[in-house]
Design an enzyme around this catalytic site. Structure first.
Site, PDB file in Angstrom:
ATOM      1  N   PRO A   1     -14.972  -3.283  -3.208  1.00  0.00           N
ATOM      2  CA  PRO A   1     -16.163  -2.644  -2.702  1.00  0.00           C
ATOM      3  C   PRO A   1     -17.110  -1.810  -3.256  1.00  0.00           C
ATOM      4  O   PRO A   1     -18.174  -1.524  -3.040  1.00  0.00           O
ATOM      5  CB  PRO A   1     -15.758  -1.836  -1.320  1.00  0.00           C
ATOM      6  CG  PRO A   1     -14.193  -2.162  -1.437  1.00  0.00           C
ATOM      7  CD  PRO A   1     -13.753  -2.346  -2.724  1.00  0.00           C
TER       8      PRO A   1
ATOM      9  N   HIS B   1       4.075   0.342 -12.458  1.00  0.00           N
ATOM     10  CA  HIS B   1       4.478   1.294 -12.115  1.00  0.00           C
ATOM     11  C   HIS B   1       5.599   1.552 -11.565  1.00  0.00           C
ATOM     12  O   HIS B   1       5.940   2.599 -10.827  1.00  0.00           O
ATOM     13  CB  HIS B   1       3.458   2.250 -11.528  1.00  0.00           C
ATOM     14  CG  HIS B   1       2.006   2.373 -12.421  1.00  0.00           C
ATOM     15  ND1 HIS B   1       1.023   2.472 -11.691  1.00  0.00           N
ATOM     16  CD2 HIS B   1       1.854   2.427 -13.702  1.00  0.00           C
ATOM     17  CE1 HIS B   1       0.035   2.725 -12.626  1.00  0.00           C
ATOM     18  NE2 HIS B   1       0.490   2.775 -13.869  1.00  0.00           N
TER      19      HIS B   1
ATOM     20  N   ALA C   1     -10.973  -6.901  -0.758  1.00  0.00           N
ATOM     21  CA  ALA C   1     -10.127  -7.849  -1.571  1.00  0.00           C
ATOM     22  C   ALA C   1      -9.712  -9.041  -0.208  1.00  0.00           C
ATOM     23  O   ALA C   1      -9.664 -10.076  -0.630  1.00  0.00           O
ATOM     24  CB  ALA C   1      -8.954  -7.338  -2.183  1.00  0.00           C
TER      25      ALA C   1
HETATM   26  N1  APR Z   1     -10.521  -3.920  -1.581  1.00  0.00           N
HETATM   27  C1  APR Z   1     -10.597  -4.028  -2.739  1.00  0.00           C
HETATM   28  N2  APR Z   1     -10.770  -2.810  -3.364  1.00  0.00           N
HETATM   29  C2  APR Z   1     -10.481  -1.604  -2.672  1.00  0.00           C
HETATM   30  C3  APR Z   1     -10.372  -1.780  -1.072  1.00  0.00           C
HETATM   31  C4  APR Z   1     -10.435  -2.851  -0.433  1.00  0.00           C
HETATM   32  N3  APR Z   1     -10.113  -3.203   0.863  1.00  0.00           N
HETATM   33  N4  APR Z   1     -10.485  -0.571  -0.724  1.00  0.00           N
HETATM   34  C5  APR Z   1     -10.563   0.466  -1.943  1.00  0.00           C
HETATM   35  N5  APR Z   1     -10.827  -0.264  -2.795  1.00  0.00           N
HETATM   36  C6  APR Z   1     -10.971   0.055  -4.338  1.00  0.00           C
HETATM   37  C7  APR Z   1     -11.572   1.581  -4.580  1.00  0.00           C
HETATM   38  O1  APR Z   1     -12.944   1.207  -4.622  1.00  0.00           O
HETATM   39  C8  APR Z   1     -11.091   2.008  -5.811  1.00  0.00           C
HETATM   40  O2  APR Z   1     -11.856   1.372  -6.957  1.00  0.00           O
HETATM   41  O3  APR Z   1      -9.674   0.381  -4.736  1.00  0.00           O
HETATM   42  C9  APR Z   1      -9.704   1.409  -5.904  1.00  0.00           C
HETATM   43  C10 APR Z   1      -8.518   2.137  -5.577  1.00  0.00           C
HETATM   44  O4  APR Z   1      -8.483   3.002  -6.629  1.00  0.00           O
HETATM   45  P1  APR Z   1      -7.375   4.359  -6.826  1.00  0.00           P
HETATM   46  O5  APR Z   1      -6.801   4.752  -5.593  1.00  0.00           O
HETATM   47  O6  APR Z   1      -7.783   4.966  -8.059  1.00  0.00           O
HETATM   48  O7  APR Z   1      -6.185   3.327  -7.364  1.00  0.00           O
HETATM   49  P2  APR Z   1      -5.353   2.815  -8.533  1.00  0.00           P
HETATM   50  O8  APR Z   1      -6.643   2.140  -9.389  1.00  0.00           O
HETATM   51  O9  APR Z   1      -4.362   1.533  -8.349  1.00  0.00           O
HETATM   52  O10 APR Z   1      -4.771   3.827  -9.148  1.00  0.00           O
HETATM   53  C11 APR Z   1      -4.045   3.863 -10.432  1.00  0.00           C
HETATM   54  O11 APR Z   1      -3.207   5.968 -10.233  1.00  0.00           O
HETATM   55  O12 APR Z   1      -2.233   7.793  -8.971  1.00  0.00           O
HETATM   56  C12 APR Z   1      -1.974   6.794  -9.821  1.00  0.00           C
HETATM   57  O13 APR Z   1      -0.044   5.634 -10.299  1.00  0.00           O
HETATM   58  C13 APR Z   1      -0.765   5.596  -9.452  1.00  0.00           C
HETATM   59  O14 APR Z   1      -0.933   3.473  -9.671  1.00  0.00           O
HETATM   60  C14 APR Z   1      -1.918   4.264  -9.403  1.00  0.00           C
HETATM   61  C15 APR Z   1      -2.649   4.479 -10.549  1.00  0.00           C
END
Ligand code: APR
Length: 248
Positions: free
Chosen positions: A215, A120, A233
């Site tokens: 989690p 991204h 993580a």
């Molecule tokens: N360790 C591991 N996972 C975690 C932790 C942690 N400490 N804290 C939260 N999570 C998990 C949450 O449970 C969730 O499943 O990380 C995930 C975050 O999800 P999103 O906020 O949806 O992020 P992401 O999947 O990277 O989003 C994808 O969406 O908004 C767009 O461009 C943006 O790159 C992003 C894309």
């Protein structure tokens, strides 16, 4: 969790080509909010109003005001955490080749990972909409909104907005590594955004083992991933590395 940590270390030790897909969850331990779920950015803002290219082109001042100014400050202050350094250690152990990241914070590279596909784009640099001149983010002073280029053009981050294509080389390389790998670690992503969420599916369809670290369960859990290690993580990566160092 102990059994799954051991299993993950054994699977990684036995694997020939390991890759990782990472998302916003791994950077929460560095102080960067996720997008979805509790405390997520999209709880506060409508992504189609503040993170879509049409919204930016229509009103760059508003998008800079609402989102970009805040993101720039948070991302510039963030430092890698144990999940980033854990992946670097995995690379140094010769057990990780490439990271496909959805994150725009550049923390994998700061942690020392050498092959990171920025699916991204990134927030570490900005470019002028008019002359395409590139600026490192720390060079961009928010003295006016939107910040301007020397040519007076408006600056935008090199992050991919909704409604924009994934950088072609990033997409090509990610599809290749997903096809070639025999194990994919999927850390800190809700797997709700395409085409990034397709990479574990491609890997699974071409015979790879998919290990999720999160989690919470996600769109991949029980369908695409072989198993989910429920935890943060940083902590989970520390434990897998410790186990792996015993085996290798
Ligand atoms: N360790 C591991 N996972 C975690 C932790 C942690 N400490 N804290 C939260 N999570 C998990 C949450 O449970 C969730 O499943 O990380 C995930 C975050 O999800 P999103 O906020 O949806 O992020 P992401 O999947 O990277 O989003 C994808 O969406 O908004 C767009 O461009 C943006 O790159 C992003 C894309």
């Amino acid at each position: 969790m102990d059994t799954l940590i051991k299993r993950a270390a054994e699977d990684i030790a036995a694997a020939k080509l390991v890759t990782a897909l990472t998302g916003a969850g791994i950077s929460t331990e560095s102080g960067i909010p996720p997008f979805r779920g509790k405390g997520g950015l999209w709880e506060r803002f409508d992504p189609m109003e503040v993170a879509h290219i049409d919204a930016f082109m229509q009103d760059p001042t508003r998008v800079w005001e609402i989102l970009l100014k805040e993101m720039k400050t948070i991302v510039e202050a963030a430092r890698p955490n144990d999940s980033h350094t854990g992946l670097t250690k995995l690379e140094n152990l010769g057990k990780l080749s490439t990271i496909i990241t959805q994150n725009v914070d550049g923390l994998h590279q700061v942690a020392g990972s050498t092959d990171v596909i920025e699916f991204h784009g990134n927030f570490a640099s900005h470019r002028c909409l008019d002359c395409q001149k590139q600026y490192a983010s720390h060079e961009v002073q928010i003295t006016q909104i939107p910040p301007r280029c020397d040519c007076n053009g408006i600056l935008r981050p090199n992050a991919v907005f909704f409604g924009e294509l994934i950088p072609p080389e990033a997409l090509r390389r990610s599809q290749k590594i997903a096809t070639d790998c025999d194990l994919m670690l999927v850390l800190g992503t809700s797997a709700e955004v395409q085409p990034a969420a397709m990479m574990p599916v491609i890997a699974k369809d071409t015979g790879a083992t998919i290990i999720e670290i999160n989690p919470q369960s996600t769109a991949l859990t029980g369908t695409v991933s072989d198993y989910l290690i429920k935890g943060k993580a940083g902590e989970v990566m520390n434990r897998i590395i410790a186990e792996l160092e015993q085996i290798l």
